[in-house]
Design an enzyme around this catalytic site. Structure first.
Site, PDB file in Angstrom:
ATOM      1  N   LYS A  64      -1.278  -1.110  -4.267  1.00  0.00           N
ATOM      2  CA  LYS A  64      -2.210   0.118  -4.160  1.00  0.00           C
ATOM      3  C   LYS A  64      -1.413   1.250  -4.207  1.00  0.00           C
ATOM      4  O   LYS A  64      -0.910   1.658  -3.404  1.00  0.00           O
ATOM      5  CB  LYS A  64      -3.162  -0.200  -2.900  1.00  0.00           C
ATOM      6  CG  LYS A  64      -4.302   1.152  -2.712  1.00  0.00           C
ATOM      7  CD  LYS A  64      -5.040   0.864  -1.451  1.00  0.00           C
ATOM      8  CE  LYS A  64      -5.885   1.871  -1.168  1.00  0.00           C
ATOM      9  NZ  LYS A  64      -5.734   3.170  -1.112  1.00  0.00           N
ATOM     10  N   TYR A  88       0.800  -1.381   0.045  1.00  0.00           N
ATOM     11  CA  TYR A  88       0.068   0.028  -0.129  1.00  0.00           C
ATOM     12  C   TYR A  88       0.937   1.200   0.180  1.00  0.00           C
ATOM     13  O   TYR A  88       1.583   1.487   0.986  1.00  0.00           O
ATOM     14  CB  TYR A  88      -0.847  -0.086   1.231  1.00  0.00           C
ATOM     15  CG  TYR A  88      -1.805   1.145   1.213  1.00  0.00           C
ATOM     16  CD1 TYR A  88      -2.085   2.123   0.386  1.00  0.00           C
ATOM     17  CD2 TYR A  88      -2.636   1.039   2.624  1.00  0.00           C
ATOM     18  CE1 TYR A  88      -2.935   3.122   0.589  1.00  0.00           C
ATOM     19  CE2 TYR A  88      -3.578   2.125   2.781  1.00  0.00           C
ATOM     20  CZ  TYR A  88      -3.702   3.370   1.834  1.00  0.00           C
ATOM     21  OH  TYR A  88      -4.443   4.169   1.891  1.00  0.00           O
TER      22      TYR A  88
END
Length: 357
Positions: free
Chosen positions: A224, A194
């Site tokens: 992400k 992330y």
């Protein structure tokens, strides 16, 4: 698959010993994953154990970064999660969720609370959603590992980990080491990095983190990417392995990411704009760039309007309540609740731009 570990375990059973074979199942780096026994009838036995492969379903399309429902007293409100999932699937056409992330205020919750929330999301989504990705990143390694192991136990479809942001990794190498150690706690789950440098202050290129990471984390499945550096994003897409997903996380720039080859998107606005963004993606896939651009510009108009009036997690959560009718409660301190008048003007702007789903 390269990340399967196969171990042979042999045991000699004495002639008069009970006909039982104890066995151990191993995973990466010799960690024990299960133990047990089986009835046997011979003298020498071989037990073979496999580390189960990560899910083969590639994560694509829209993923809603969910808000965390709270009571008016600021405690977690599990009763609303089932309604929330139904709203996303039936009203917005969103079939994947990213829970306990930034939008979900994960860093404001205890490990115990995050476990309870993750389990409820996974349980209520079963049979209704395609994938539930649980964010397990924390400020310290042990909590992250504990949440990762728990996510594997409750049937999550994948885990994501943010860079720790109090003691910050200054280069890609210590960050990759941290991610590796977390991944070992759930070696069979698809693992996502992330990347959100504006929040963490960790200004390490995501493409540097991805370089060679498949050797370090065999279950690695994508990133992400919640940053605005489109060159870095492009390098991530260029390096991406066939089973990876590069998911973009800046909603107002999604079309640019799609043009660079992003496989999908994770965002907070897809909680209430999912149906319209699905149309954007559909138009892009059909080659109708004019229509895709038209929808992207509408998103930008709304978000620009909101940002000029102050648009943080608290405002965004209140906007979701206003547009969805869900009872999500206030944010948790230090995030402040949004004054109703401030949210109402943003909701009115939304209705002036977008038709009902």
């Amino acid at each position: 698959m390269g990340y399967l570990k196969v171990h042979l375990v042999t045991q000699k059973v004495k002639q008069h010993a009970p006909p039982t074979l104890s066995y151990v199942a191993f995973c990466e780096l010799g960690k024990i994953t299960s133990t047990g026994s089986s009835q046997t009838h011979g003298q020498t036995f071989v037990v073979m154990s496999l580390m189960a492969p990560a899910a083969e379903r590639k994560l694509t399309g829209l993923v809603a970064a969910t808000f965390t429902p709270l009571t008016t007293q600021g405690e977690i409100n599990l009763k609303e999660i089932g309604r929330y999932i139904d709203y996303l699937t039936e009203k917005q056409g969103v079939n994947n969720i990213f829970v306990n992330g930034t939008t979900g205020e994960s860093m404001s919750f205890s490990v115990a609370e995050r476990k309870i929330l993750a389990e409820e999301w996974c349980q209520k989504a079963k049979g209704k959603m395609d994938q539930v990705i649980v964010h397990v990143g924390c400020m310290n390694l042990k909590d992250s590992q504990e949440l990762a192991g728990h996510a594997a136990q409750i049937g999550a479809d994948g885990i994501a980990v943010i860079a720790p942001s109090f003691f910050k990794p200054s280069t890609a190498e210590p960050l990759k080491m941290f991610l590796h150690e977390v991944a070992l706690a759930a070696p069979t789950l698809p693992f996502y990095y992330y990347h959100i440098p504006a929040v963490t202050g960790v200004n390490v290129l995501a493409s540097d983190v991805l370089e060679g990471i498949e050797e370090l984390i065999p279950s690695f499945s994508g990133v992400k990417f919640s940053g605005v550096d489109l060159m870095d994003l492009g390098q991530c897409v260029s390096y991406s392995q066939p089973r990876w997903s590069v998911l973009y996380g800046v909603d107002e720039q999604l079309l640019a990411a799609l043009a660079l080859g992003a496989h999908g998107a994770v965002g907070s606005t897809y909680n209430y704009m999912g149906c319209h963004v699905n149309e954007l993606i559909s138009a892009f896939d059909k080659g109708d760039i004019v229509q895709a651009r038209r929808i992207q510009f509408k998103m930008q108009e709304l978000l620009s309007y909101a940002q000029k009036r102050g648009f943080d997690v608290g405002v965004n959560k209140q906007l979701m309540i206003e547009l969805s009718g869900l009872n999500l409660g206030p944010p948790r301190l230090p995030v402040m609740p949004c004054p109703h008048e401030q949210c109402l003007c943003i909701a009115q702007k939304y209705h002036s731009i977008f038709p009902e789903c």
